[in-house]
Structure formats: C-alpha cells, structure tokens
Design a protein around this motif. Structure first.
Motif, PDB file in Angstrom:
ATOM      1  N   ARG A  10       0.853  -1.203   0.000  1.00  0.00           N
ATOM      2  CA  ARG A  10       0.000   0.000   0.000  1.00  0.00           C
ATOM      3  C   ARG A  10       0.877   1.237   0.000  1.00  0.00           C
ATOM      4  NH1 ARG A  10      -3.776  -1.259   4.635  1.00  0.00           N
ATOM      5  NH2 ARG A  10      -5.196  -2.819   3.802  1.00  0.00           N
ATOM      6  N   TYR A  11       1.850   1.217   0.900  1.00  0.00           N
ATOM      7  CA  TYR A  11       2.737   2.374   1.056  1.00  0.00           C
ATOM      8  C   TYR A  11       3.412   2.683  -0.287  1.00  0.00           C
ATOM      9  CZ  TYR A  11       6.116   5.381   3.491  1.00  0.00           C
ATOM     10  OH  TYR A  11       6.882   6.440   3.934  1.00  0.00           O
ATOM     11  N   ALA A  12       3.966   1.639  -0.911  1.00  0.00           N
ATOM     12  CA  ALA A  12       4.678   1.827  -2.183  1.00  0.00           C
ATOM     13  C   ALA A  12       3.740   2.413  -3.239  1.00  0.00           C
ATOM     14  CB  ALA A  12       5.249   0.499  -2.654  1.00  0.00           C
ATOM     15  N   GLU A  13       2.546   1.828  -3.336  1.00  0.00           N
ATOM     16  CA  GLU A  13       1.589   2.326  -4.338  1.00  0.00           C
ATOM     17  C   GLU A  13       1.268   3.794  -4.078  1.00  0.00           C
ATOM     18  OE1 GLU A  13      -1.665  -0.306  -3.785  1.00  0.00           O
ATOM     19  OE2 GLU A  13      -0.487  -2.032  -4.460  1.00  0.00           O
ATOM     20  N   GLN A  14       0.915   4.055  -2.835  1.00  0.00           N
ATOM     21  CA  GLN A  14       0.549   5.420  -2.444  1.00  0.00           C
ATOM     22  C   GLN A  14       1.647   6.411  -2.842  1.00  0.00           C
ATOM     23  OE1 GLN A  14       1.862   6.696   1.393  1.00  0.00           O
ATOM     24  NE2 GLN A  14      -0.247   6.819   2.094  1.00  0.00           N
ATOM     25  N   GLN A  15       2.890   6.002  -2.643  1.00  0.00           N
ATOM     26  CA  GLN A  15       3.996   6.907  -2.929  1.00  0.00           C
ATOM     27  C   GLN A  15       4.282   7.015  -4.426  1.00  0.00           C
ATOM     28  OE1 GLN A  15       5.198   8.777  -0.804  1.00  0.00           O
ATOM     29  NE2 GLN A  15       4.624   7.867   1.142  1.00  0.00           N
ATOM     30  N   ALA A  16       4.118   5.880  -5.113  1.00  0.00           N
ATOM     31  CA  ALA A  16       4.500   5.834  -6.533  1.00  0.00           C
ATOM     32  C   ALA A  16       3.770   6.896  -7.333  1.00  0.00           C
ATOM     33  CB  ALA A  16       4.215   4.448  -7.100  1.00  0.00           C
ATOM     34  N   SER A  17       2.567   7.263  -6.873  1.00  0.00           N
ATOM     35  CA  SER A  17       1.746   8.205  -7.648  1.00  0.00           C
ATOM     36  C   SER A  17       2.419   9.574  -7.757  1.00  0.00           C
ATOM     37  CB  SER A  17       0.379   8.357  -6.981  1.00  0.00           C
ATOM     38  OG  SER A  17       0.561   8.779  -5.649  1.00  0.00           O
ATOM     39  N   ARG A  18       3.295   9.915  -6.809  1.00  0.00           N
ATOM     40  CA  ARG A  18       3.940  11.236  -6.936  1.00  0.00           C
ATOM     41  C   ARG A  18       5.451  11.075  -7.136  1.00  0.00           C
ATOM     42  NH1 ARG A  18       5.132  12.477  -1.563  1.00  0.00           N
ATOM     43  NH2 ARG A  18       3.999  11.333   0.016  1.00  0.00           N
ATOM     44  N   ARG A  19       5.792  10.496  -8.305  1.00  0.00           N
ATOM     45  CA  ARG A  19       7.204  10.274  -8.638  1.00  0.00           C
ATOM     46  C   ARG A  19       7.811  11.529  -9.242  1.00  0.00           C
ATOM     47  NH1 ARG A  19       8.933   6.762 -12.840  1.00  0.00           N
ATOM     48  NH2 ARG A  19      10.742   8.093 -12.581  1.00  0.00           N
ATOM     49  N   PRO A  20       8.907  12.005  -8.698  1.00  0.00           N
ATOM     50  CA  PRO A  20       9.552  13.177  -9.289  1.00  0.00           C
ATOM     51  C   PRO A  20      10.377  12.805 -10.517  1.00  0.00           C
ATOM     52  CG  PRO A  20      10.831  12.401  -7.434  1.00  0.00           C
ATOM     53  CD  PRO A  20       9.612  11.498  -7.526  1.00  0.00           C
ATOM     54  N   VAL A  21      10.799  13.825 -11.260  1.00  0.00           N
ATOM     55  CA  VAL A  21      11.756  13.620 -12.350  1.00  0.00           C
ATOM     56  C   VAL A  21      13.144  13.652 -11.735  1.00  0.00           C
ATOM     57  CG1 VAL A  21      12.705  14.582 -14.473  1.00  0.00           C
ATOM     58  CG2 VAL A  21      10.237  14.686 -14.048  1.00  0.00           C
ATOM     59  N   MET A  22      13.911  12.585 -11.975  1.00  0.00           N
ATOM     60  CA  MET A  22      15.248  12.460 -11.373  1.00  0.00           C
ATOM     61  C   MET A  22      16.321  12.772 -12.413  1.00  0.00           C
ATOM     62  SD  MET A  22      14.788  11.227  -8.151  1.00  0.00           S
ATOM     63  CE  MET A  22      16.307  10.344  -7.777  1.00  0.00           C
ATOM     64  N   ILE A  23      17.186  13.711 -12.094  1.00  0.00           N
ATOM     65  CA  ILE A  23      18.274  14.097 -13.001  1.00  0.00           C
ATOM     66  C   ILE A  23      19.615  13.925 -12.281  1.00  0.00           C
ATOM     67  CG2 ILE A  23      19.253  15.917 -14.454  1.00  0.00           C
ATOM     68  CD1 ILE A  23      15.828  16.474 -13.055  1.00  0.00           C
ATOM     69  N   ALA A  24      20.564  13.236 -12.930  1.00  0.00           N
ATOM     70  CA  ALA A  24      21.901  13.084 -12.356  1.00  0.00           C
ATOM     71  C   ALA A  24      22.883  13.977 -13.102  1.00  0.00           C
ATOM     72  CB  ALA A  24      22.349  11.632 -12.467  1.00  0.00           C
ATOM     73  N   ILE A  25      23.702  14.709 -12.356  1.00  0.00           N
ATOM     74  CA  ILE A  25      24.803  15.463 -12.935  1.00  0.00           C
ATOM     75  C   ILE A  25      26.084  14.955 -12.287  1.00  0.00           C
ATOM     76  CG2 ILE A  25      25.868  17.709 -13.254  1.00  0.00           C
ATOM     77  CD1 ILE A  25      22.295  17.898 -12.578  1.00  0.00           C
TER      78      ILE A  25
END
Lengths: 315, 315
Positions: A10-25
């Motif tokens: 549940r926790y994972a699902e709940q969180q997955a909905s607000r995934r940020p854009v991840m950028i590596a430099i």
C-alpha cells in the motif's frame, strides 16, 4: 507476515503516484556541476526543485581519511548502498534523512530531511557509479571538461573558497588521479548527455571569450529535433554534427560557439525555446550565469536544452 | 521507467530472503526497556542481535526543544515517517543510515550505519506509534510499570547517570505527563506482551525482595502451552490466570512471584526451557541481571519467555 507485506505494498503504491523527475549530474571535483545546476534550479524555481549532493554520503570524515589508503573519490569511502537506497526512495516520491558532510570543517554532521519535489537534481562524484543508482534517473549528465581546464577551476575554487594553497590543491589532484580514472571518468559512458566546455583548439580567440560547449547527445533518451532550429542563419553560433565517440559509438555532437556574437546566440536561444514549444513566452532569464558576474551563452543554451528534457520528462 | 522498476523489484526480492526477526520494546522513559533487552541481547550473543533505539529519530535537539511547545515524547518532535521507513527497510533485511541523538549532550550528531542481524531489537518511546511501524514487527512488547515505580527509576537514573537534580527530573516528569498519556501509554493496547514489574499489593514483603512480574499474554501471537510447565510443585513461584484486561478483552496473566525462593524459580526456569524445547542444554545464563549487581528471577523468567518467542519466530 502478510499484514506487513500488505502495508508495505500500500505504502509503495501510495507513494509511486507522486514520482519526481530524477536528473543526475556526475563529474569530477570542480568540473562545473554547481554552475550548471544553479541556473536550472533558479529557472524552475526553488519550490519545484530538490537539490541533492551525493558527496554527503562519505563514510569517513576528513580526519579519518588521513589514515586511509584511498581518497573521498573511492567508492569504499562512501556509503554506496545507502546512496542507492536513498535515490530509490526519492525516485518513488519518499523523503530521506540525508547525511550531511560539511565541506568547510570536513566533518560529518547532523543529517537533514529531504523531500522530493517535482524535480530532483542529484549532483556529485559518483551518482552513476552503480547499475542501481543509474536505474533511478530519468536523465543522466556527465560533465567532461578537459583535465587542464578542470585543474584550473579546482585550484581557483579551493584556494578562494576552501582555504587551501595552490600547491596543496595540485598535490591533492595528483593523489586523486588514479581514483578519478578508475571510478569517476568511467561514469561518462552511462550519461545521456556528455557536456564539455572548452576553447576551440583550432582558433585563437581573445581572452575573455566564453568557452564553447560540445554536447554529446546519446540516443539513450529522445532529443529534440534540432534540424528545425538550426537553419543556415544560425550555423555560426551553433551546429550539429554526427561523429563517433571515443568508444566508437555514433553520437550527435552539438557545438555551441563561445565566439559567436551574444546577440546571435540569444536569437538561437529564443528560437530553440519557441520552436521546441517547451513553454509559452520567452526562455527563462538567469540562464548562463557563471557565478562570477559573467554570463556564457553556450552555458545558457546548454541549460535550456536540459530544461527541455526535464520539462518533457515531467509530462 | 521499466528498467527502474525491474531493478527495484530484483533488489526487494534479493533482500527479502534475509528477513530478520523484528522485536519492539515500547515504554515510557525509564520503564526498564534497557534492563529487559540487555539480558536478551547477551543471551543471544552480539553477533546475532542488532539493537536500535528509535529515540534517535528526534527531529529537534535539546536546545531547540526549549523553544517548542512539546517534549521529546511528542510525535511532532520525531521523524516518525523516517522511523517508519527505516523499520520497513530493516524488516526487509536492508541496512539504514540511522540518525544519532547523543543523550549526554542532547545533540543530534553523525548518523551510523545499522545492518540488520538475525534479530533486531527496537526499543524506545514510540516504536508502536503508527500502523506502519507496528506492521514491521514479529513480536511487540510494552513495559507497563506502575507510575510511582517508574518515577523512582527515572529519578535514580537521571540523577546518577545524566547529571540532573531530583527536582529537575520530577519537574520534567510533570511536564511530560500529558504527552505520556496521549502518545506513549496508548501503545500498550497494541502489544502482544504487556510486562509489569511491581510488588504485590496484598503482601508485606521485606525490602530487597525482587519485584514480581505480571505478563499479559495477548492472543495476537501464539504463546507456549504453559499448562505443561506449571504443575502444582511450581505454583508458588509462578501461575497463570485468565482475566479481563482494562479494556475488557480476555487475556492470560502470567504471574511470577519475586518472593518465591530463588532456588524454586531456578527450577521453573529450567523446566520452561527444557519442556518448551526451545534449545538443548541449560537456559542461557546472565538472564535476570538488574544491572546494579543484583539479579531478579522474575526478570530472568520473563526474558526466557521472550527468547522462546524470538527463537520460535526465527524458525
């Protein structure tokens, strides 16, 4: 325990909905990571960006490192597994309690809560070091200045801002070289974009001429169709050329010339912004700031292309 | 990004295979958590046990708390979400970089790497505060001494070990009371075992008589069949009685009498150990240590029953 598993899911699902854009430099010390990211963060606005420096994951402080056979660049000198874990958590929209390394004192200190916003900018020495960290990013960038230029930047910064003498910095660079070769530079091959700011060897440009930029656009992400942008009138400021990378792989190399008249580069920047249809209106100001009061059009255009990718990935 | 999801899943699976047994020991300040866990940890051996104190998840240090309207007991004074996250990670066999609160200085300091061993003993003020934290445990314990006894223990410890005066400790206890009632004591209802060490009110035992123990055995986990153990010859030292808990729920209450002759209690302890068939040989020594050079048979038997549950959960 089923209860547990259900809760975790549940926790994972709940969180997955607000995934940020991840950028590596990624890039070596003083390769220009901060200068590049500062403009992007400003352009997007602090309320949309979370900045993380993975050099905070040092396992040992400066004092402890003195007795150790490796420098801060070595993976064994960093909590790589925790870095992987925290990047996964941020990538799935969860906060982390990030360790903090104080660059002034060289001490590891009180950790801080980091909540992922719309964009998470992750810069540092080893963000692309493992398969798992790389899997956490939507866009990966490697900063690849010529070594002699990077050395100049590092001496300047560490003497002006971190209280070292030039000799100390040069000695440290020599000490780090084997680990740069073994652990930092290999990350270049995993980047979607490889950025190199340097003068053009074949030209004698007057001092003060902004460095030109070469952007390798790897086919690992979808790049904008610049053919629409780069018509003849703009060839002087910027051009695209296909070539083989050092490893033989074909890449598009975008060249942005520092010697081109600023006015022309500004036109290119507006053209890219409008024709790529990233967002309405003019391109964000404050791009291309070199931090020393000077501006660089090649840097501004580079940051613009990164913004294009970030805003695109967010859709 | 599919790559990412695949990686995350592989990682989760890989880790799930080495899930530790998670035990929570919740209770108010100076309720006896450390005394209870110390014996268990020693009995199992340090190489099998990871001990975690969740009071390290304080959001503010002692200095900052002075200006805040709540005490360290309040959930808002703790990184509850990070505590949930770290307990989930440990429960799935993953290491965490745990924050560290220095009880001597009242400062938040450099975090430390915690790797889950076979058993993870989690003690503190709020380990059972949320549904998600509770879901992370195989066995949950609440320490429930009578308030006047706990006050005595806290005054003793904080004056002897933490440099406070008795008046300071009593003032702090008064200040904390509303938050104890609101946030600490409500965890009692979520425990599989509720432990109360206290003298038996109906008796006038001479001073120095070890406190008796009452263990509420909730049907939320499977308890050993003690009927086999508790034959008549042992009734004086220990007996089991069904009664209603304060909330009206029926529970088994196991009474272990501090006034029983030590020799008799030792026999009970051996009987429990052998007849429950936990492990071959004699029960582990070093149980029942009160930390002040004295021993308590009721504590030893209590720790033995906890060991039974922990070793059983590990199978």
């Amino acid at each position: 325990m089923p209860t547990k598993l259900i809760m975790l899911q549940r926790y994972a699902e709940q969180q997955a909905s607000r995934r940020p854009v991840m950028i590596a430099i990624a890039g070596d010390s003083a390769a220009g990571k901060t200068t590049l990211t500062a403009g992007i963060a400003t352009a997007l606005g602090p309320d949309r960006v979370t900045a993380v420096c993975v050099d905070d994951y040092h396992r040992y402080d400066r004092e402890e490192r003195k007795t150790l056979p490796f420098t801060a660049l070595h993976p064994d000198c960093n909590y790589v597994q925790i870095m992987e874990q925290h990047l996964q958590l941020l990538a799935t929209g969860q906060p982390v309690l990030k360790p903090v390394y104080d660059h002034d004192t060289g001490r590891l200190t009180r950790p801080e809560l980091v909540e992922p916003r719309e964009f998470v900018l992750v810069e540092g020495l080893l963000p692309l070091h493992t398969k798992l960290t790389r899997a956490c990013f939507d866009i990966t960038i490697y900063l690849d200045p010529p070594e002699e230029i990077r050395r100049g930047w590092k001496v300047k910064r560490d003497t002006e801002k971190r209280g070292y003498t030039a000799d100390q910095v040069l000695a440290e660079l020599a000490r780090r070289e084997p680990e740069s070769a073994a652990h930092i530079r290999p990350q270049r091959e995993f980047a979607d974009l490889v950025l190199r700011f340097a003068p053009i060897p074949t030209r004698q440009d007057p001092p003060g001429t902004p460095l030109s930029a070469e952007l390798l656009l790897r086919p690992t992400i979808r790049h904008p169709d610049l053919s629409a942008v780069l018509d003849d009138s703009e060839r002087r400021a910027i051009h695209l050329r296909m070539r083989r990378d050092v490893d033989g792989r074909p890449v598009d190399a975008l060249h942005i010339h520092g010697y081109a008249p600023a006015e022309e580069s500004r036109l290119v920047r507006k053209a890219i912004w409008s024709r790529l249809g990233v967002e309405a209106g003019d391109p964000p100001e404050l791009l291309g700031d070199l931090g020393n009061g000077q501006r660089s059009e090649p840097l501004a255009i580079t940051q613009l292309l990164l913004l294009y990718h970030m805003l695109g990935a967010a859709r």
